[in-house]
Design a protein around this motif. Sequence first.
Motif, short mmCIF file in Angstrom:
data_model
loop_
_atom_site.label_atom_id
_atom_site.label_comp_id
_atom_site.label_asym_id
_atom_site.label_seq_id
_atom_site.Cartn_x
_atom_site.Cartn_y
_atom_site.Cartn_z
N UNK A 1 -41.75 -20.05 -44.55
CA UNK A 1 -41.87 -20.80 -43.30
C UNK A 1 -43.26 -21.20 -42.87
N UNK A 2 -43.39 -21.40 -41.58
CA UNK A 2 -44.53 -22.10 -41.01
C UNK A 2 -45.76 -21.27 -40.70
N UNK A 3 -45.72 -19.94 -40.96
CA UNK A 3 -46.95 -19.17 -40.81
C UNK A 3 -47.79 -19.48 -42.05
N UNK A 4 -48.15 -20.74 -42.21
CA UNK A 4 -48.82 -21.21 -43.43
C UNK A 4 -49.55 -22.51 -43.12
N UNK A 5 -50.38 -22.94 -44.09
CA UNK A 5 -51.22 -24.11 -43.83
C UNK A 5 -50.50 -25.44 -44.03
N UNK B 1 -46.01 -34.66 -36.13
CA UNK B 1 -44.62 -34.35 -36.48
C UNK B 1 -44.32 -32.86 -36.27
N UNK B 2 -43.02 -32.57 -36.31
CA UNK B 2 -42.58 -31.19 -36.20
C UNK B 2 -41.48 -30.90 -37.19
N UNK B 3 -41.32 -29.63 -37.53
CA UNK B 3 -40.19 -29.15 -38.33
C UNK B 3 -39.66 -27.91 -37.62
N UNK B 4 -38.35 -27.86 -37.44
CA UNK B 4 -37.73 -26.72 -36.77
C UNK B 4 -37.13 -25.76 -37.78
N UNK B 5 -35.88 -25.37 -37.51
CA UNK B 5 -35.25 -24.30 -38.30
C UNK B 5 -34.57 -24.80 -39.56
N UNK B 6 -34.49 -26.11 -39.76
CA UNK B 6 -33.69 -26.66 -40.86
C UNK B 6 -34.58 -27.48 -41.80
N UNK B 7 -34.52 -27.20 -43.11
CA UNK B 7 -35.27 -28.03 -44.08
C UNK B 7 -34.36 -28.67 -45.11
N UNK B 8 -33.06 -28.37 -45.08
CA UNK B 8 -32.13 -29.05 -45.98
C UNK B 8 -30.70 -28.75 -45.54
N UNK B 9 -29.77 -29.59 -46.04
CA UNK B 9 -28.34 -29.38 -45.78
C UNK B 9 -27.61 -30.23 -46.81
N UNK B 10 -26.27 -30.15 -46.86
CA UNK B 10 -25.55 -30.86 -47.94
C UNK B 10 -25.60 -32.38 -47.74
N UNK B 11 -25.76 -32.84 -46.52
CA UNK B 11 -25.92 -34.25 -46.14
C UNK B 11 -24.64 -35.08 -46.22
N UNK B 12 -23.48 -34.46 -46.57
CA UNK B 12 -22.26 -35.29 -46.62
C UNK B 12 -21.02 -34.63 -46.01
N UNK C 1 -35.32 -11.81 -47.91
CA UNK C 1 -36.03 -11.78 -49.20
C UNK C 1 -37.51 -11.56 -48.93
N UNK C 2 -38.13 -10.73 -49.76
CA UNK C 2 -39.58 -10.47 -49.61
C UNK C 2 -40.32 -10.95 -50.84
N UNK C 3 -41.53 -11.52 -50.70
CA UNK C 3 -42.23 -11.67 -49.43
C UNK C 3 -41.53 -12.67 -48.50
N UNK C 4 -41.58 -12.36 -47.20
CA UNK C 4 -40.98 -13.20 -46.17
C UNK C 4 -42.10 -13.82 -45.34
N UNK C 5 -42.21 -15.14 -45.40
CA UNK C 5 -43.16 -15.87 -44.55
C UNK C 5 -42.33 -16.54 -43.45
N UNK C 6 -42.36 -16.00 -42.21
CA UNK C 6 -41.53 -16.56 -41.16
C UNK C 6 -42.14 -17.85 -40.59
N UNK C 7 -41.48 -18.37 -39.54
CA UNK C 7 -42.03 -19.52 -38.83
C UNK C 7 -41.17 -20.75 -38.91
N UNK C 8 -40.52 -21.11 -37.76
CA UNK C 8 -39.72 -22.34 -37.74
C UNK C 8 -39.95 -23.12 -36.45
N UNK C 9 -41.14 -22.96 -35.91
CA UNK C 9 -41.56 -23.78 -34.76
C UNK C 9 -42.87 -24.45 -35.17
N UNK C 10 -42.74 -25.44 -36.04
CA UNK C 10 -43.89 -25.98 -36.78
C UNK C 10 -44.29 -27.35 -36.25
#
Length: 347
Positions: free
Chosen positions: A127-131, A84-95, A55-64
């Motif tokens: 993603x993480x190419x952001x402030x 702290x850090x955040x990797x490739x995952x920001x949500x999931x179904x959790x159950x 999807x565009x715009x695409x802001x990449x980055x998952x080594x945050x």
Amino acid sequence: MQVKAYGAQSGDHPLEPMRIQRRDVGAHDVRIDIAYCGICHSDLHQARGEWPGTHYPCVPGHEIVGKVAAVGAHVSGLRPGDLVGVGCIVDSCQHCVDCEAGLENYCDGMIGTYNFPTADAPGWTLGGYSQQLVVHQRYVLRIRHPEPQLAAVAPLLCAGITTYSPLRHWNAGPGKKVGIVGIGGLGHMGIKLAHAMGAHVVAFTTSEGKREAARALGADATVLSSDPAQMAAHAGSFDLIVNTVAAPHDLDAFLALLKRDGALTLVGAPATAHPSPNVFNLIMKRRTLAGSMIGGILETQEMLDFCAEHNIVSDIELIAADQINNAFERMLKGDVKYRFVIDTTTL
Ligand code: NAP
Ligand code: ZN
């Protein structure tokens, strides 16, 4: 809240500065001031539309990596100022069974840090190419390395966990002979981690010039994979080979190096398919051809703690935001030692 970011407006345009919206901090959310973000080859695959569905715009980055700026009312154990850090995952179904096993990376409802559906504007994650980033606390990792190492910790959030997870799953350790194919962002972490786990490590490269460096990273031996004689010298000897190469190539050349019951695990995700391997290379020695995707949150924390304990970080080139497009080009040529990391204060 609006923050500065760097992203692609389409697959055939370079990345450019832009402003994006971050949601308000919810009860279970953590707002993170991003300090650094690594550049993974997956960022290039997706920003350029090499994998389907960008999807565009695409802001990449998952080594945050960065510092906690604010926490929601129900967040426990994290305070403003924490590293702290955040990797490739920001949500999931959790159950589901995968989430309950701590393997959110295999949840069918996993939401990746960018390019996945979300209720937040614009409708897909950025993603993480952001402030700044706002993320549910479940997906926030603690960093126990000293703060001056923070930039070099960033690549652990993807390159580190993507190699750590298969090394653990296939029991890399003392007495095991482990191959790492491709000395790039993932591969150089694979060499360091397999070495720290006590395995005998052999690095496979197409770049003669990287062989000496591979020894310094922890490889016990190196092989120029384009030389059939060097490859033949290792026939039938590996317990595990982790293949990080980002382009299609002959897998039989590596399957032939496995012992009986050995595994060739693919983590590299080229845009087009590898030529099919010869089935006899699998059945004759009961060999396994497998794949592995990043790692769960629990395992990512375990990997970060393992790296802090063993003083392991990534070898990085720190860049300003306006060098991102150049970094993509250099990554395609294998011209990076071994991970570009963006200083997000330059966005
Ligand atoms: P990278 O830094 O570009 O490293 C890839 C390495 O592969 C190169 O340095 C090169 O090493 C080797 N290679 C050999 N032939 C190549 C060719 N024709 N084109 C490109 N590379 C070639 O990439 P990375 O960030 O480590 O990512 C590697 C792959 O893993 C990508 O496809 C990425 O999307 C994927 N990935 C998968 C996961 C997962 O969860 N499975 C997670 C992250 C990334 P030598 O010079 O030593 O030969
Ligand atoms: Zn990645």
